[in-house]
Each structure stands twice: as structure tokens, then as C-alpha cells.
Design a protein around this motif. Structure first.
Motif, PDB file in Angstrom:
ATOM      1  N   ASP A   1       0.746  -1.321   0.302  1.00  0.00           N
ATOM      2  CA  ASP A   1       0.127  -0.065   0.013  1.00  0.00           C
ATOM      3  C   ASP A   1       1.049   1.008  -0.105  1.00  0.00           C
ATOM      4  O   ASP A   1       1.550   1.529   0.952  1.00  0.00           O
ATOM      5  N   GLN A   2       0.429   2.661  -0.836  1.00  0.00           N
ATOM      6  CA  GLN A   2       0.773   3.489  -0.932  1.00  0.00           C
ATOM      7  C   GLN A   2       0.627   4.171   0.167  1.00  0.00           C
ATOM      8  O   GLN A   2      -0.666   5.197  -0.359  1.00  0.00           O
ATOM      9  N   VAL A   3       1.299   5.306   1.189  1.00  0.00           N
ATOM     10  CA  VAL A   3       0.542   5.383   2.723  1.00  0.00           C
ATOM     11  C   VAL A   3       1.107   6.821   2.198  1.00  0.00           C
ATOM     12  O   VAL A   3       2.062   6.976   2.186  1.00  0.00           O
ATOM     13  N   ILE A   4      -0.643   7.667   2.342  1.00  0.00           N
ATOM     14  CA  ILE A   4       0.172   9.482   1.982  1.00  0.00           C
ATOM     15  C   ILE A   4       0.511   9.294   3.572  1.00  0.00           C
ATOM     16  O   ILE A   4      -0.015   9.919   4.367  1.00  0.00           O
ATOM     17  N   THR A   5       1.874  10.488   3.902  1.00  0.00           N
ATOM     18  CA  THR A   5       2.662  10.954   4.707  1.00  0.00           C
ATOM     19  C   THR A   5       2.278  12.146   4.673  1.00  0.00           C
ATOM     20  O   THR A   5       3.163  13.041   5.844  1.00  0.00           O
ATOM     21  N   SER A   6       2.123  13.196   3.605  1.00  0.00           N
ATOM     22  CA  SER A   6       2.213  14.550   3.956  1.00  0.00           C
ATOM     23  C   SER A   6       0.346  15.027   4.720  1.00  0.00           C
ATOM     24  O   SER A   6      -0.556  14.742   3.615  1.00  0.00           O
TER      25      SER A   6
END
Length: 395
Positions: free
Chosen positions: A370-375
Motif C-alpha cells: 500500500d502507498q500510504v500518504i504521509t503529507s
């Protein structure tokens, strides 16, 4: 008649004013109609611009399912396992003080620290020994008299059995008691003489000294305060969450102790020896006591110095098949933002097992890759388009 003429003049003026106002209204209407016809024949065309969609740019990390061993970190101060206030059991003038009896001085077990004047105690011992000799003599004499009394009683043949008083049994018991008392006095005199010399109770370091050569020490007077040099321990506070991730039998759990001395990192190993029990109401923590093991073959800093502030680390429970996510990716509602394959936003509810300083450990809601958004995203909407600007893996 004059009044009639003035009335007729006013009426004439009113009619003229009404006609004038009517003409003005007609002119205004005519001008407005003309302007409107011109605008209809020459309409203004608005400039058409293509609508631009605002797509937020986001940073993402790729997450993996891992087997994770919980790392528990805390801080505490080094304390000695044993600390003793040495006092004098006898009184007397101080005749000798070791040169090492100063703050920081080190003694081995049994090493002489202080000596008091012994003459009076030697005299007391000699007197006690003399009393023992007298008591032995008295007992021997009473036993001889008892034997003589028994022989005489048998010769006279008075009655079947002689009384205890005739056989001097009370006198013998008294003589034995005096002998025991004298021997006890000798033992006490020996102990008092030995106590004139104060020796180190164990391998120790002097915390403070309270005596000087030539002074006088009364019974119970303080000589020095020392602490064990072969063992040190730490009192480390752990949150209730951290305690929950320790092994069930936490006694004996290994700990790594770290500190910086002279700009250089130093590490020791230790283990939990006990818990002080109970919960501190102010901090909601439990206190774990860790005993530090000396480093073999090292003379300097084999043990952490007393009073040193150190970091303690424990290996906690092992979690299988979990996802480690940067802490800033978690929203206040227990959700994370995930970028789908088509660069659209998904809002995913997750189950957090543990929160650490930089990461959270997630057990449900995320999967491998999964590509988790950190911004941060100002107005997140499910399905909205996002543009990735940086993708990276976790350290």
C-alpha cells in the motif's frame, strides 16, 4: 379680487411644472430604450476559459507486512544495589584511618578501614578470662564436695536417698551458671576487641567519610557511608502500555543500557530483577529494577558510575504480520490516507496495536505494498485525484 388673481397664478404654475416633469420622464425612458436596443444589437461576449482541476501533491511511503519485535525505551539513573552506613559498635580513640577512607576510595571485602585504641578492651578480655578460670575452679571444688558428701551419706546409711542440698546439687548448678556467664563475658570481650577494627563489609566505594585520626568515636558513631562496587541497578519507569508488551515472566528479561561518557557511547547489559509493584498515580507508570552486569575484562566503566543518567532498552513481544507506518500518516480519527493504483485517494480505517515515537504499528486495515500518504491534505475526499511527488520505503 387680488386674492383671486394670486390663486389663478399658482394654479397656472403647478400645471406648467407637471408638464415639465412629464417631459423629463419621457426623455429618460426614450434614452433607456435606445441604450437597450444598442446593447441587444451589440452583445458583449464573455471570455471562455477551460476549468482547471486542482490536484494536491502528496508524499507517500510503501509499506510492508513484517514480523516486528517491540522496542521499549526508557530512562533512569544508576543506583548501587547495596548501600551501607558504617557505624562503630564500640567507643574509643581513633589510632588509625586508612588513606583510602575518602569519598571515592575503594576497599575490598575485609580490608581494614579504621582502628580504635585497644588497651582497655585487651584488659577487659584478660579480666574475663581470669573470671572463667575462677569459675572453673569453683565448679571443680563443688563437684569434689558433692562426691565427698555422697560417700559420707552412704557410710552413715541415713535413709534411702540423700537430699539435693546434702549432695550440693544447687551449689554445682550455681557454679556452672557462673562459669557460663564468665565464658560469655570472654566472648563479648573478644568481640569488642575485634570491633575496635572496622573492616569493609564487601567490595565497596566510599560515598562519604565521617572520621579522622586522633578523634574519638562513641558507640554508634558514624564512620563512613559506602556502596557496593560490583553491582549497580537502575530504576526504570515504564508506561502501562510498555509493561503490556514485556514478556509475561518479565523477571529476567534482558535490557541494554546506554550512555555517553566523554563524548563516546558506552553500552552495558542487564536484566530485570524485580518490579517495585504498584502504579504511580501522577505518571501512570510502573517501576522496573534492572541489575547491570559488569563488562568482563574492562577496568574502566565496567559498570556505569553511580548517579549516571542512562537510557534503557528492552526487547518486548514479537508481533507477526503487522505494518509499520510513520506516525504523521495517522489522522486523529484513527485513519490513514492511501493512494490507489489510479492515483485516487482512499481513506482507510486502521487498528493501531502500538504507538512509538516515530511510528505506529498497524494490525488491520493495510496490506503489503500500500502507498500510504504521509503529507497533510486540507480537504480530503474519498476518490479525489492526488499527484505523488515522492515515494520511498520505510527505514
Amino acid at each position: 379680487m387680488e386674492n383671486t388673481i394670486q390663486t389663478e397664478k399658482r394654479e397656472g404654475a403647478s400645471k406648467v411644472g407637471a408638464v415639465f416633469m412629464g417631459l423629463i420622464a419621457v426623455v429618460v425612458i426614450a434614452v433607456g430604450v435606445g441604450i437597450m436596443m444598442v446593447m441587444v444589437k451589440n452583445p458583449v461576449e464573455a471570455t471562455k476559459e477551460e476549468r482547471r482541476e486542482l490536484i494536491p501533491r502528496v508524499e507517500t511511503v510503501t509499506v510492508d507486512e513484517i514480523n516486528y519485535t517491540v522496542q521499549i525505551a526508557t530512562q533512569g539513573q544508576v543506583l548501587p544495589v547495596t548501600q551501607t552506613q558504617i557505624i562503630s559498635e564500640v567507643g574509643g580513640s581513633v589510632t588509625y584511618v586508612s588513606d583510602k577512607l575518602k569519598a571515592g576510595g575503594a576497599f575490598t571485602k575485609g580490608e581494614e578501614m579504621v582502628r580504635l585504641e585497644q588497651a582497655d578492651y585487651e584488659a577487659t578480655l584478660a579480666n574475663a578470662k581470669a573470671q572463667v578460670a575462677d569459675a572453673k575452679l569453683n565448679l571443680a571444688q563443688e563437684e569434689a564436695r558433692a562426691e565427698q558428701a555422697l560417700r559420707e551419706w552412704k557410710k552413715l546409711g541415713r535413709g534411702e536417698q540423700a537430699s539435693d542440698l546434702v549432695l550440693r546439687k544447687p551449689q554445682i548448678e550455681s557454679a556452672k551458671a557462673r562459669l557460663e556467664s564468665s565464658e560469655a563475658a570472654v566472648n563479648k570481650a573478644v568481640r569488642d576487641l575485634e570491633r575496635t577494627v572496622t573492616r569493609a563489609p564487601y567490595d565497596c566505594i566510599v560515598e562519604s567519610a565521617n572520621i579522622d585520626e586522633g578523634g574519638y568515636v562513641a558507640p554508634g558513631g558514624r564512620i563512613a557511608e559506602v556502596y557496593a562496587s560490583q553491582k549497580m541497578e537502575l530504576r526504570l519507569p515504564l508506561s502501562l502500555e510498555d509493561v503490556g508488551f514485556l514478556p509475561e515472566e518479565f523477571k529476567g528479561a534482558e535490557a541494554t543500557v546506554r550512555a555517553v561518557i566523554g563524548g563516546k557511547p558506552v553500552t552495558w547489559q542487564g536484566k530485570i530483577v524485580r518490579s517495585e509493584g504498584g502504579v504511580d498515580r501522577e505518571t501512570m507508570t510502573m517501576m522496573m529494577v534492572v541489575e547491570v552486569v559488569p563488562k568482563q575484562g574492562e577496568q574502566r566503566f565496567a559498570l556505569p558510575p553511580k548517579g549516571l543518567f542512562v537510557n534503557g532498552e528492552f526487547q518486548g513481544e514479537k508481533l507477526e504480520g503487522v505494518v509499520r507506518v510513520p506516525r504523521q500518516a495517522l489522522t486523529g480519527e484513527g485513519k490513514v490516507y492511501v493512494m490507489g493504483d489510479d492515483n485516487t485517494l482512499r481513506i482507510v480505517a486502521v487498528e493501531v496495536e502500538r504507538t512509538e515515537r516515530d511510528y505506529v504499528i498497524v494490525t488491520k486495515g493495510l496490506k503489503q505494498g500500500d502507498q500510504v500518504i504521509t503529507s497533510p491534505i486540507e480537504l480530503p475526499v474519498e476518490g479525489m485525484k492526488v499527484e505523488p511527488v515522492k515515494q520511498k520505503g520505510l527505514k
